[in-house]
Design a protein around this motif. Structure first.
Motif, PDB file in Angstrom:
ATOM      1  N   ILE A  30     -33.556  89.274  47.677  1.00 56.74           N
ATOM      2  CA  ILE A  30     -32.258  89.524  48.284  1.00 56.74           C
ATOM      3  C   ILE A  30     -32.246  91.003  48.629  1.00 56.74           C
ATOM      4  N   CYS A  31     -32.233  91.305  49.926  1.00 51.61           N
ATOM      5  CA  CYS A  31     -32.359  92.706  50.373  1.00 51.61           C
ATOM      6  C   CYS A  31     -30.985  93.336  50.562  1.00 51.61           C
ATOM      7  N   PRO A  52     -40.582  98.322  36.530  1.00 52.30           N
ATOM      8  CA  PRO A  52     -40.621  97.276  35.495  1.00 52.30           C
ATOM      9  C   PRO A  52     -39.263  96.595  35.389  1.00 52.30           C
ATOM     10  N   ARG A  53     -39.231  95.541  34.592  1.00 56.96           N
ATOM     11  CA  ARG A  53     -37.979  94.811  34.395  1.00 56.96           C
ATOM     12  C   ARG A  53     -36.842  95.772  34.075  1.00 56.96           C
ATOM     13  N   SER A  54     -35.736  95.600  34.792  1.00 58.43           N
ATOM     14  CA  SER A  54     -34.603  96.508  34.652  1.00 58.43           C
ATOM     15  C   SER A  54     -33.544  95.917  33.739  1.00 58.43           C
ATOM     16  N   ASP A  55     -32.836  96.780  33.025  1.00 53.35           N
ATOM     17  CA  ASP A  55     -31.732  96.350  32.180  1.00 53.35           C
ATOM     18  C   ASP A  55     -30.415  96.291  32.948  1.00 53.35           C
ATOM     19  N   VAL A  56     -30.430  96.736  34.198  1.00 54.77           N
ATOM     20  CA  VAL A  56     -29.164  96.797  34.941  1.00 54.77           C
ATOM     21  C   VAL A  56     -29.205  96.054  36.268  1.00 54.77           C
ATOM     22  N   ILE A  57     -30.404  95.814  36.821  1.00 55.90           N
ATOM     23  CA  ILE A  57     -30.530  95.144  38.114  1.00 55.90           C
ATOM     24  C   ILE A  57     -31.428  93.915  37.962  1.00 55.90           C
ATOM     25  N   PRO A  58     -31.016  92.772  38.485  1.00 52.61           N
ATOM     26  CA  PRO A  58     -31.828  91.555  38.345  1.00 52.61           C
ATOM     27  C   PRO A  58     -33.160  91.660  39.084  1.00 52.61           C
ATOM     28  N   TRP A 106     -37.647 100.223  61.246  1.00 56.18           N
ATOM     29  CA  TRP A 106     -36.227 100.511  61.043  1.00 56.18           C
ATOM     30  C   TRP A 106     -35.402  99.303  61.480  1.00 56.18           C
ATOM     31  N   LYS A 107     -35.696  98.783  62.673  1.00 51.81           N
ATOM     32  CA  LYS A 107     -34.978  97.616  63.185  1.00 51.81           C
ATOM     33  C   LYS A 107     -35.267  96.383  62.334  1.00 51.81           C
ATOM     34  N   GLU A 108     -36.539  96.203  61.989  1.00 56.86           N
ATOM     35  CA  GLU A 108     -36.946  95.035  61.202  1.00 56.86           C
ATOM     36  C   GLU A 108     -36.258  95.012  59.852  1.00 56.86           C
ATOM     37  N   ASN A 109     -36.213  96.169  59.183  1.00 56.72           N
ATOM     38  CA  ASN A 109     -35.633  96.234  57.843  1.00 56.72           C
ATOM     39  C   ASN A 109     -34.122  96.055  57.842  1.00 56.72           C
ATOM     40  N   ILE A 110     -33.454  96.663  58.799  1.00 56.36           N
ATOM     41  CA  ILE A 110     -31.994  96.536  58.805  1.00 56.36           C
ATOM     42  C   ILE A 110     -31.576  95.113  59.149  1.00 56.36           C
ATOM     43  N   ASN A 111     -32.421  94.410  59.930  1.00 54.79           N
ATOM     44  CA  ASN A 111     -32.083  93.037  60.313  1.00 54.79           C
ATOM     45  C   ASN A 111     -32.372  92.013  59.222  1.00 54.79           C
ATOM     46  N   LYS A 112     -33.198  92.360  58.238  1.00 54.94           N
ATOM     47  CA  LYS A 112     -33.515  91.387  57.185  1.00 54.94           C
ATOM     48  C   LYS A 112     -32.623  91.542  55.953  1.00 54.94           C
ATOM     49  N   CYS A 113     -31.740  92.526  55.960  1.00 54.97           N
ATOM     50  CA  CYS A 113     -30.873  92.759  54.798  1.00 54.97           C
ATOM     51  C   CYS A 113     -29.729  91.751  54.751  1.00 54.97           C
ATOM     52  N   ALA A 114     -29.513  91.154  53.573  1.00 53.89           N
ATOM     53  CA  ALA A 114     -28.385  90.246  53.373  1.00 53.89           C
ATOM     54  C   ALA A 114     -27.089  91.033  53.217  1.00 53.89           C
ATOM     55  N   VAL A 115     -27.216  92.259  52.705  1.00 53.63           N
ATOM     56  CA  VAL A 115     -26.070  93.141  52.502  1.00 53.63           C
ATOM     57  C   VAL A 115     -26.429  94.519  53.051  1.00 53.63           C
ATOM     58  N   ILE A 116     -25.505  95.138  53.771  1.00 55.31           N
ATOM     59  CA  ILE A 116     -25.725  96.496  54.272  1.00 55.31           C
ATOM     60  C   ILE A 116     -24.632  97.406  53.736  1.00 55.31           C
ATOM     61  N   TRP A 117     -25.056  98.472  53.078  1.00 59.24           N
ATOM     62  CA  TRP A 117     -24.133  99.532  52.671  1.00 59.24           C
ATOM     63  C   TRP A 117     -24.366 100.734  53.580  1.00 59.24           C
ATOM     64  N   GLU A 127     -22.216  95.423  39.447  1.00 53.16           N
ATOM     65  CA  GLU A 127     -21.597  94.131  39.148  1.00 53.16           C
ATOM     66  C   GLU A 127     -21.590  93.240  40.393  1.00 53.16           C
ATOM     67  N   TYR A 128     -21.300  93.844  41.537  1.00 55.74           N
ATOM     68  CA  TYR A 128     -21.329  93.089  42.795  1.00 55.74           C
ATOM     69  C   TYR A 128     -22.717  92.503  43.020  1.00 55.74           C
ATOM     70  N   ILE A 129     -23.760  93.320  42.812  1.00 52.14           N
ATOM     71  CA  ILE A 129     -25.144  92.875  43.019  1.00 52.14           C
ATOM     72  C   ILE A 129     -25.470  91.711  42.089  1.00 52.14           C
ATOM     73  N   ARG A 130     -25.129  91.867  40.798  1.00 55.55           N
ATOM     74  CA  ARG A 130     -25.487  90.848  39.811  1.00 55.55           C
ATOM     75  C   ARG A 130     -24.773  89.525  40.082  1.00 55.55           C
ATOM     76  N   LYS A 131     -23.489  89.590  40.395  1.00 59.99           N
ATOM     77  CA  LYS A 131     -22.735  88.365  40.658  1.00 59.99           C
ATOM     78  C   LYS A 131     -23.278  87.661  41.900  1.00 59.99           C
ATOM     79  N   PHE A 132     -23.544  88.428  42.922  1.00 57.56           N
ATOM     80  CA  PHE A 132     -24.101  87.868  44.156  1.00 57.56           C
ATOM     81  C   PHE A 132     -25.437  87.199  43.868  1.00 57.56           C
TER      82      PHE A 132
END
Length: 762
Positions: free
Chosen positions: A95-96, A271-277, A299-310, A437-442
């Motif tokens: 999930i990008c 490595p496995r994170s305690d805060v991000i899945p 740049w175009k390829e990466n921005i177009n494959k993101c499920a969420v953009i901040w 929290e938004y990331i984890r719930k999503f």
């Protein structure tokens, strides 16, 4: 990473005298243990599912090798491919989340705080830090790893040719873009050494680089500690400034590590994170900054494959210039034509506030007594203002009931510095935990749903296979199959006409946009060519734009795209209708999705009329066909989503193709009055192309792309439904003694399904 939970970083309990009330103790693990337990259970079920599917696919492959019955193999090849498609590591399907912003906006600092690794990616208050797209994700590995991908030899030669052309100085030109010139020289020197910027392209091609370029064009690192990997990465992903050659403390050996002109992108694995899945990928996307053609494509390829953009911008810039609005515009284009399902504005450095200045400018009667309250009050004001701005702009492009317009949080106000220091704000008030929290719930909701769907689909497929022995009545099955097939093929023909009608609403706006573009192209080009400080020296930037076929970006100027600017009047006319055609929510029959849903409902209705439920086998066949109808439609929707970007960008791509010769001619101009001569070539060439029907051609190109999509949809549906029907109505006498025994696999799949259902209903 050490076992167990690391010590909390920063002094969260350190409250300044100004803070009016005691803060609650913060835990970065709030609500995390429950989510981790849910994911742990999902992983166990997934492991069992993968084992079952591996064994089933092996048995089916052996069956297909031995079976030579015409028509039979098509259906079972379809099933094997379906089961293979259900095997990928569901929980690691990425999930990008794209962090998109201009130089100095604080993207890397924000990302460091989110992943709980202060100063991991290079940050600086005075330098451009991230010069390329950087992907950061977590995995099951114990080490910190990075891969740096370099331009291949051919890509670098194309880039070098452009750099050399930009370095050719005219005798009469003034160097008002000296920093731009020095940046080009710096790139050449970084690869070939001091003085290389004076060489010709041929001489440079014959020279040996001073850096050791690996044959694989990939540089890899693996470290045990985050600090070590960060130290190894920094020379590669930090963009150098024009003063680096004279800056004290930079040795010749350090300069040899500066690969940045060659770097396409960087992938970092933690490595496995305690805060991000595990499976979340953060993509740090520079909005402007160092540029090469390959990076622009990525740049175009990466921005177009993101499920969420901040869209990330600092408080100073949000309140001052309009850069963040331009970036939001780019983000909204990605929302329009890419995989993006959510977009938000993230305002960084919210703690940067002069209390006395804020008090003077504040227009409220109630006094503000401390810096913390001032920051929080300003945060709320900015959220309200920018949320209104975002909704206003999104409403111009999207239907009013689009999900993103109903969101509670379109704007976040964050402070990474306060997250670590805690002098003015609590950790919750920095909103870093809110983003996590938004990331984890999503993530958790997506993965639970996907796993349940995969198990359900697998179970239905196995039920059908287990009951194929009931397919005995040859004539009866043949009639039912043909009735369904004729009906479905007829409905596909009707769907083809309905898809054609979907494109009709964009016809008139396209025509209006073309007329508007023909009226405004001179004004658009004049705005681009106009210079407040005179024209001498600016030919260097114009030449760069022409060498890059109308697209250019650097640290000095914002991203320039002549082709897209010329197409903008058309985009403004079609955006609403285009968004309506490709919207993923229901609500109108003008969308492709609505027509696919109508097609699906008609086929399923006919299926229920044709199929009885007298026998278990009939029920299993009906359940299988209904499921596969949903699956085929879902896969078709993915095809539409993938083609959506190509269709949307076809306007600017067509204009770019038409203007290529014009760009090439202008790029060759040198000598006295270079800028004016280049300007004349571009203006005259553009005028000729417009009079020759450039915008009409772009319109037809978009219409042609729509037609290609229609053909792709109908052909896919015809092929998939033909295969599904071949399996569902396959005669048992053609399979008896050949079909593999999948009884045990069916039993275990049923158990997993029951356990998941119980957990969901608990």
């Amino acid at each position: 990473m050490a076992e167990g939970r690391p010590e909390q970083q920063g002094n969260n309990e350190d409250v300044t005298e100004e803070t009016p009330r005691k803060r609650k103790k913060f835990s970065k693990y709030q609500n995390f243990d429950e989510e981790q337990e849910a994911l742990k259970n999902c992983k166990k079920k997934q492991k069992c599912l993968r084992t079952i599917l591996d064994e089933s696919c092996r048995k089916l492959s052996e069956f297909l090798f031995l079976c030579r019955t015409p028509g039979t193999t098509d259906g079972f090849e379809y099933i094997r491919n379906r089961l293979t498609g259900l095997k990928p590591d569901i929980l690691l399907d990425p999930i990008c989340i794209g962090l998109f912003g201009s130089t100095g906006s604080g993207k890397s600092t924000l990302l460091n705080a989110i992943i709980e690794k202060n100063f991991f990616l290079p940050v600086s208050g005075s330098k451009t830090c991230t010069s390329c797209v950087v992907q950061v994700n977590t995995s099951r590995n114990k080490n910190y790893e990075a891969k740096i991908y370099l331009l291949d030899d051919e890509e670098w030669k194309d880039e070098l040719k452009s750099l050399v052309a930009l370095m050719e100085l005219d005798e009469d030109s003034e160097k008002d873009n000296e920093e731009e010139e020095n940046e080009n020289a710096l790139k050449i020197r970084a690869i070939y050494g001091k003085g290389a910027e004076t060489k010709t392209y041929e001489e440079l091609c014959a020279m040996k680089p001073i850096i050791n370029i690996p044959p694989s064009r990939c540089i890899s690192f693996k470290e045990i500690q985050a600090e070590e990997l960060s130290k190894s990465l920094e020379p590669y992903i930090r963009a150098r400034s024009i003063n680096d050659d004279t800056e004290p403390g930079i040795s010749e050996e350090d300069k040899k590590l500066q690969f940045w002109p060659l770097i396409k992108n960087v992938e970092v694995t933690l490595p496995r994170s305690d805060v991000i899945p595990e499976g979340v990928i953060f993509v740090d996307i520079p909005g402007t900054g160092d540029f090469n053609s390959k990076r622009d494509a990525m740049w175009k390829e990466n921005i177009n494959k993101c499920a969420v953009i901040w869209v990330v911008s600092s408080f100073e810039r949000i309140q001052g210039d309009k850069t963040h609005e331009k970036l939001l515009g780019e983000g909204m284009k990605a929302f329009q034509c890419g995989m993006c399902r959510d977009i938000a504005l993230v305002a960084t450095k919210s703690d940067s506030l002069d209390l006395e200045e804020y008090r003077r400018e504040r227009k409220k009667e109630t006094p503000i007594t401390n810096e913390r309250d001032a920051i929080l009050e300003r945060n709320e004001t900015v959220k309200q203002q920018k949320s209104k701005m975002m909704k206003r702009n999104l409403e111009k492009k999207l239907p009013s009931n689009s999900e993103v317009l109903q969101k509670a949080d379109l704007v976040y106000t964050v402070s990474a510095r306060e997250y670590w220091q805690g002098k003015k704000l609590s950790k919750e008030e920095t909103e870093i935990p809110k983003l996590r929290e938004y990331i984890r719930k999503f993530y958790v909701s997506e993965k639970r749903k996907v796993l349940m769907d995969y198990v359900q689909e697998t179970l239905v497929i196995f039920k059908l296979i287990q009951n194929l022995s009931s397919n005995q009545d040859k004539q009866h099955l043949h009639v039912k199959k043909n009735v369904l097939k004729d009906f479905i093929m007829g409905k596909i023909s009707e769907l083809e006409k309905d898809i054609e009608k979907c494109f009709v609403p964009v016809e008139q706006p396209l025509n209006e946009g073309v007329n508007e573009a023909k009226k405004s192209y001179e004004k658009i080009m004049h705005k681009f060519l106009k210079r407040d400080r005179g024209y001498q020296g600016y030919h260097r930037t114009l030449k760069a734009v022409c060498l890059k076929n109308g697209v250019y970006a650097s640290r000095i100027f914002d991203r320039i795209d002549i082709n897209e600017s010329l197409a903008q009047p058309i985009y403004e006319k079609i955006d609403m209708n285009f968004g309506q055609i490709f919207r993923i929510q229901m609500g109108t029959w003008a969308t492709l999705k609505a027509n696919l849903v109508a097609f699906r409902c008609a086929v399923q209705q006919k299926l229920r009329e044709t199929e009885t439920k007298k026998l278990v086998a009939d029920t299993c066949r009906l359940e299988f066909l209904e499921q596969e109808i949903d699956f085929i439609i879902s896969e078709t929707e993915k095809v539409i989503l993938q083609r959506k970007a190509d269709i949307y960008h076809s306007l600017s791509a067509s204009i770019q193709k038409d203007l290529l010769l014009c760009y090439e001619e202008a790029a060759k101009i040198r000598g006295p009055q270079a800028y004016q001569r280049m300007q004349n070539v571009i203006n005259q060439g553009l005028k000729n192309k417009v009079e020759g029907g450039m915008f009409e051609k772009a319109k037809e190109e978009m219409k042609c792309e729509f037609q290609k999509l229609k053909v792709e949809i109908t052909r896919k549906l015809e092929k998939d439904f033909s295969d599904v029907l071949s399996l569902a109505f396959c005669l048992w006498d053609e399979l008896d003694g050949k079909l593999p025994d999948l009884q045990q696999e069916f039993f275990f799949i049923s158990m997993i399904h029951e356990e998941l259902q119980a957990a969901r209903d608990a």
